[in-house]
Design a protein around this motif. Structure first.
Motif, mmCIF file in Angstrom:
data_model
loop_
_atom_site.group_PDB
_atom_site.id
_atom_site.type_symbol
_atom_site.label_atom_id
_atom_site.label_comp_id
_atom_site.label_asym_id
_atom_site.label_seq_id
_atom_site.Cartn_x
_atom_site.Cartn_y
_atom_site.Cartn_z
ATOM 1 N N LYS A 160 18.838 85.125 30.212
ATOM 2 C CA LYS A 160 20.151 84.975 30.845
ATOM 3 C C LYS A 160 21.281 84.879 29.828
ATOM 4 C CE LYS A 160 20.416 81.099 32.696
ATOM 5 N NZ LYS A 160 21.045 80.621 31.455
ATOM 6 N N THR A 161 21.135 83.993 28.852
ATOM 7 C CA THR A 161 22.197 83.838 27.848
ATOM 8 C C THR A 161 22.325 85.098 27.002
ATOM 9 O OG1 THR A 161 21.822 81.447 27.792
ATOM 10 C CG2 THR A 161 23.008 82.412 25.938
ATOM 11 N N THR A 162 21.207 85.771 26.752
ATOM 12 C CA THR A 162 21.250 87.038 26.005
ATOM 13 C C THR A 162 22.050 88.078 26.774
ATOM 14 O OG1 THR A 162 19.071 86.550 25.072
ATOM 15 C CG2 THR A 162 19.834 88.821 24.910
ATOM 16 N N LEU A 163 21.887 88.128 28.105
ATOM 17 C CA LEU A 163 22.675 89.060 28.920
ATOM 18 C C LEU A 163 24.154 88.682 28.878
ATOM 19 C CD1 LEU A 163 22.889 91.425 30.882
ATOM 20 C CD2 LEU A 163 22.415 89.831 32.753
ATOM 21 N N LEU B 15 21.762 87.909 39.560
ATOM 22 C CA LEU B 15 20.466 87.251 39.520
ATOM 23 C C LEU B 15 19.591 88.035 38.541
ATOM 24 C CD1 LEU B 15 18.669 84.993 40.657
ATOM 25 C CD2 LEU B 15 17.940 86.589 42.430
ATOM 26 N N LEU B 16 19.204 87.367 37.474
ATOM 27 C CA LEU B 16 18.458 88.018 36.407
ATOM 28 C C LEU B 16 16.960 87.825 36.625
ATOM 29 C CD1 LEU B 16 18.904 89.505 33.682
ATOM 30 C CD2 LEU B 16 18.693 87.291 32.573
ATOM 31 N N ILE B 17 16.207 88.917 36.498
ATOM 32 C CA ILE B 17 14.758 88.890 36.686
ATOM 33 C C ILE B 17 14.099 89.396 35.412
ATOM 34 C CG2 ILE B 17 12.834 89.666 38.107
ATOM 35 C CD1 ILE B 17 14.862 88.166 39.755
ATOM 36 N N SER B 18 13.081 88.693 34.942
ATOM 37 C CA SER B 18 12.296 89.186 33.820
ATOM 38 C C SER B 18 11.415 90.326 34.306
ATOM 39 C CB SER B 18 11.432 88.073 33.227
ATOM 40 O OG SER B 18 10.478 88.603 32.326
ATOM 41 N N THR C 260 25.461 89.190 45.746
ATOM 42 C CA THR C 260 24.584 89.137 44.583
ATOM 43 C C THR C 260 24.095 90.518 44.181
ATOM 44 O OG1 THR C 260 23.830 86.928 45.247
ATOM 45 C CG2 THR C 260 22.445 88.117 43.681
ATOM 46 N N ILE C 261 24.115 90.784 42.871
ATOM 47 C CA ILE C 261 23.470 91.967 42.317
ATOM 48 C C ILE C 261 22.349 91.501 41.391
ATOM 49 C CG2 ILE C 261 25.574 93.337 42.492
ATOM 50 C CD1 ILE C 261 25.980 93.061 39.537
ATOM 51 N N ILE C 262 21.377 92.367 41.167
ATOM 52 C CA ILE C 262 20.182 91.996 40.405
ATOM 53 C C ILE C 262 20.093 92.830 39.145
ATOM 54 C CG2 ILE C 262 17.645 91.960 40.454
ATOM 55 C CD1 ILE C 262 17.871 91.443 43.490
ATOM 56 N N PHE C 263 19.838 92.155 38.026
ATOM 57 C CA PHE C 263 19.595 92.857 36.763
ATOM 58 C C PHE C 263 18.178 92.524 36.310
ATOM 59 C CE2 PHE C 263 19.620 93.435 32.153
ATOM 60 C CZ PHE C 263 20.208 94.692 32.047
ATOM 61 N N LEU D 156 23.182 94.385 51.013
ATOM 62 C CA LEU D 156 22.553 95.117 49.909
ATOM 63 C C LEU D 156 22.532 94.253 48.657
ATOM 64 C CD1 LEU D 156 21.524 97.766 48.523
ATOM 65 C CD2 LEU D 156 23.951 98.333 48.127
ATOM 66 N N TYR D 157 21.394 94.334 47.939
ATOM 67 C CA TYR D 157 21.275 93.705 46.621
ATOM 68 C C TYR D 157 20.918 94.807 45.626
ATOM 69 C CZ TYR D 157 20.945 89.657 49.678
ATOM 70 O OH TYR D 157 21.194 88.720 50.643
ATOM 71 N N PRO D 158 21.949 95.470 45.050
ATOM 72 C CA PRO D 158 21.671 96.597 44.155
ATOM 73 C C PRO D 158 20.971 96.124 42.882
ATOM 74 C CG PRO D 158 23.996 96.011 44.085
ATOM 75 C CD PRO D 158 23.384 95.191 45.170
ATOM 76 N N VAL D 159 20.024 96.910 42.413
ATOM 77 C CA VAL D 159 19.201 96.539 41.263
ATOM 78 C C VAL D 159 19.551 97.428 40.079
ATOM 79 C CG1 VAL D 159 16.849 96.287 40.399
ATOM 80 C CG2 VAL D 159 17.354 95.809 42.816
ATOM 81 N N PHE D 160 19.885 96.788 38.956
ATOM 82 C CA PHE D 160 20.126 97.458 37.688
ATOM 83 C C PHE D 160 18.994 97.084 36.737
ATOM 84 C CE2 PHE D 160 24.129 97.072 39.794
ATOM 85 C CZ PHE D 160 24.852 98.212 39.471
#
Length: 856
Positions: free
Chosen positions: A15-18, A96-99, A122-125, A191-195
């Motif tokens: 998260k902090t790296t992003l 929302l960050l996902i590993s 919310t968007i997802i990375f 929608l929760y777009p995923v990047f």
């Protein structure tokens, strides 16, 4: 207009790296900071640098291609989840960050549910897409399964179009979707777009930042009018410990505010600061959208709404562990306590408390990491060396059944009376307050004051003195005096009303439970399942993969919180556990907990259930069990007048069939006579739910009784409220605790035998109130009849309807101990037997039969 974005994630997801990559790409940073090197821009605290984790939420403010943005980095460790939840209140959007290698974790699901609860788009990375073993299709499936089926790759227009009819029409016509269409779907929660990318390698971050800028600009244009509205702000954080100035961090929701302006709480603003990392700039004015820190206010608190904004609801995440602070140096605990209260200002959930009798300081905490952080802060910022010792889990209590609490406060030249209906809610509901009383009876300002007093403190239960929860408080009555009532009088009346109701109804102990996910070698899964069962927990079927087994479920926090050490031992370091989403449910061993606490509610002078009445010019203490006999405002069960029946929540009749709620028939007749007089000259259909035929008999003074010319015997019916009687009959209650059908069958056998000894037609009525799609069913059981009500119909309702439709035709007797049912049925002319009296009647009949036939 400034748009605030939060980054949320499970610990170690990057998260902090992003955050660093976003700030670098936006031109804020000249170089990318590294968490592992302690050079991250937003990890400003020394402990954050040392541990490589985020502990405090911090803002970074920047412009990107003309759009002003505020980025809030939040803690990822579960021990600091409350800091994250407080920050969510200040967000316009969230990432929302996902590993990519770990997928959705237990804490990820908690964060996602919090964002949905607070309606934050919310968007997802998906991070770490460069790692070995990463699968884009696999991670998208994982997101759909564990978070939402509305998670779609940002570039997959076909899948996105399936979520919205207008989007589908646009896609079919153009084979694409405009960004504005996607923006609208995101802000609407469709929608929760995923990047996908790698924050460490700065891969995919540009695409993410472009989308952030685009949707922020689009939303800012749509909400630009907020700047011209009334001032409103959300306080999400307080910083004070070890600082020269107390900082109140707030998100300006609407309008604007300037230095030297006065807040709605009466305090003046000396400075307005805009923080970015550790640095800040001072401004003269803050406008809608800005995230700022006020200097000057001394009494603000996290969760407070300013101006036109209401206070934030209760946090979903709360501590479940209690710790005692043991001071290791020469500091006197009594003198250390006032200094430690600054921690309460920053985080009220810590509940730093001084116990006068034990002379000890206690904290409510989430876990081991939080204890270590706090001890370092206490030593470095206050100069006190100490350690924490576990003092058990934090229990709560909830009310057993609905009850009207009454509090009266009338010492000389004071006056207030409060009537508060308290009803149990589903687990996790928290505290709700509503008003259901006419302003003609109690002025609105007094009603609001009672509401304030209900919410202003943590009321405690009567079983062990733990905080109460999952209760709806409804103000149903009260009285003030034109001359003698002061504000503090209703505080006393409210506190005593709540306490009186709790004493009357009793409370149930709740204990904290954790959701867990345990991973162990497959050969060890049997050991884990046995351990969980011994803890009183539950689990889903284990899932096996590559020689490992994963098991999920819930278990009491008291038993599972230290289970990690056992797992490490018996798996030789190959297993691990993840705990999340602490919640409360019924305690597994209430007797042991009560014995441990040794709490006596009647000896608790700080939480008295008794009331104060005025007698011969002096205040007199009236014990809680006599208050309802002496109160000045009638309780709701006594109010059957025309207007009050419509206003009184009839659904306060309880599904758990109280046993001893018996009113003497003469007393019921008296109530009905009063009701008749009060209804005289009015349309009875407005005041009685059953229409003209349900009016009580006339008792007017000019009425002359005339006997019927001929009296014929009527057929006799005995209607039995089945579950009410089962709960009242100790023998049947024991069977019920094991098997519902067994208890019901045994009751039917008893009624069948009773029918054989009497001339009654017996009908046993059972609730199917909560049975989905059930229809009313009637059938014969031996020589009696049984009825199961339809969905959403109680046994009370069936019996009342039967009585009012057939009361004149048949001689009807009803067996029940429900006081509201008694009043209504008595009004229709039926006879009543309480459950307790009927049990005694059956015993007498059986004994008489044995004597008659010489049976020993």
């Amino acid at each position: 207009m400034n748009m605030s974005w939060g980054i949320l994630a499970h610990v170690d997801a990057g998260k902090t790296t992003l955050s660093e990559a976003i700030l670098y790409n936006a031109g804020v940073l000249a170089d990318l900071g590294r968490v592992d090197k302690g050079s991250a821009f937003l990890d400003t605290d020394s402990q954050e640098k040392d541990r490589g984790i985020t502990i405090f939420s911090k803002p970074a403010v920047f412009d990107y291609e003309g759009q002003k943005l505020t980025l809030l980095d939040t803690p990822g460790h579960v021990d600091f989840a409350m800091e994250t939840e407080r920050a969510i209140w200040a967000l316009d959007f969230a990432i929302l960050l996902i590993s990519g290698t770990d997928g959705v974790q237990a804490h990820t699901k908690t964060l996602f549910s919090l964002l949905k609860k607070n309606k934050v788009p919310t968007i997802i990375f998906v991070n770490k897409a460069d790692m070995e073993g990463f699968s884009q299709d696999g991670i998208i499936s994982n997101l759909k399964e564990k978070l939402s089926t509305s998670c779609h790759s940002h570039s997959n227009y076909e899948d996105i179009a399936m979520e919205n009819e207008d989007a589908m029409e646009e896609y079919l016509e153009t084979d694409t979707l405009t960004e504005y269409r996607i923006y609208d779907m995101v802000t609407a929660g469709e929608l929760y777009p995923v990047f996908i990318g790698s924050a460490l390698k700065n891969d995919g971050v540009d695409n993410l930042l472009t989308f952030i800028k685009g949707i922020s600009e689009y939303h800012a244009n749509k909400t630009a009018s907020l700047e011209g509205l009334e001032f409103g702000a959300k306080i999400y954080k307080i910083e004070s410990l070890g600082k020269d100035t107390r900082l109140t961090f707030a998100k300006i929701s609407s309008g604007s505010i300037k230095v030297k302006d006065t807040l709605s709480n009466g305090e003046k603003i000396d400075q307005i600061r805009i923080y970015s990392g550790a640095k800040y700039t001072q401004v003269d004015e803050a406008k809608a959208g800005d995230v700022v820190a006020f200097v000057g206010p001394k009494t603000t608190f996290a969760g407070q709404g300013l101006g036109c904004v209401d206070n934030r609801p209760e946090l979903s995440i709360t501590p479940v562990l209690k710790y005692k602070l043991e001071i290791l140096d020469e500091t006197v605990p009594r003198l250390a306590y006032p200094k430690l209260l600054a921690l309460n200002e920053e985080d009220s959930s810590l509940n730093v408390t001084w116990n006068e009798s034990l002379e000890e300081i206690t904290f409510n905490l989430m876990g081991e990491v939080q204890t270590e952080i706090l001890l370092n802060r206490i030593e470095n910022e206050l100069g006190i060396k100490a350690e924490f010792k576990e003092a058990g889990v934090l229990y709560k209590e909830t009310i057993n059944e609905a009850v009207e609490g009454v509090g009266h406060f009338e010492p000389l030249r004071h006056y207030a009376e409060a009537h508060i209906l308290m009803e149990p809610l589903d687990t996790g509901s928290g505290i709700e307050v509503q008003q259901k009383v006419s302003t003609d009876e109690l002025a609105l300002n007094w009603q609001r004051l009672i509401t304030t007093h209900i919410l202003e403190k943590e009321h405690i239960g009567t079983a062990i003195g733990a905080p109460i929860t999952d209760i709806r408080f409804t103000i149903v009555g009260g009285r003030a005096h034109v001359k003698h009532t002061e504000g503090g009088d209703f505080r006393e009346a409210t506190y005593r009303a709540i306490r009186q109701g709790l004493m009357e109804a009793g409370t149930t102990i709740l204990e904290p439970y954790y959701d867990y996910e345990i991973t162990v070698p497959s050969e060890q899964i049997g050991r884990v399942m046995t351990d969980i069962e011994n803890m009183g927990g539950s689990f889903e079927a284990p899932m096996d993969s590559n020689g490992e087994s994963i098991i999920t479920g819930t278990a009491p926090a008291a038993q599972i919180r230290n289970y990690q050490a056992s797992i490490v031992t018996f798996t030789k370091g190959m297993g691990h556990i993840s705990l999340s989403n602490a919640h409360y449910d019924k305690c597994k061993n209430p007797e042991a907990v009560i014995a441990e606490y040794e709490y006596n509610p009647e000896a608790d002078i700080d939480n008295s259930p008794d009331s104060v009445f005025c007698s011969h010019g002096a205040g007199v203490i009236v014990p809680w069990y006599e208050v309802k006999e002496k109160c000045h405002v009638p309780c709701i069960e006594s109010r059957i007048s025309d207007n009050e029946i419509d206003d009184t929540p009839i659904n306060s009749k309880r599904m758990n069939h109280g046993v001893d709620e018996w009113l003497d028939p003469d007393e019921i007749d008296n109530i009905l006579r009063q009701a008749t007089h009060s209804n005289h000259g009015k349309n009875p259909k407005k005041g009685w739910h059953y229409g003209e035929s349900s009016r009580p008999r006339r008792v007017d003074s000019d009425y002359v009784y005339q006997a019927p010319k001929e009296i014929k015997a009527k057929q006799k019916y005995l209607l039995v409220d089945g579950y009410n009687l089962i709960y009242a009959w100790p023998e049947l209650k024991e069977v019920l605790d094991v098997n519902l059908d067994g208890a019901r069958g045994k009751l039917l056998d008893i009624l069948s035998n009773y029918k054989a000894m009497t001339d009654y037609e017996v009908i046993a009525v059972f609730d199917a109130y909560r049975v989905k799609n059930s229809e009313q069913r009637a059938s014969d059981y031996l020589n009696i009849h049984q009825v199961f009500t339809a969905e959403a119909q109680t046994a009370d309702a069936y019996i009342e309807r039967f009585t009012h439709e057939h009361g004149k035709k048949y001689d009807i007797t009803v067996v029940t101990s429900d006081y509201l049912e008694q009043i209504i049925i008595r009004g229709a002319g039926a006879k009543l037997i309480s459950s307790r009296e009927f049990i005694q009647e059956v015993a007498r009949r059986a004994e008489s039969l044995r004597e008659e036939y010489g049976i020993q």
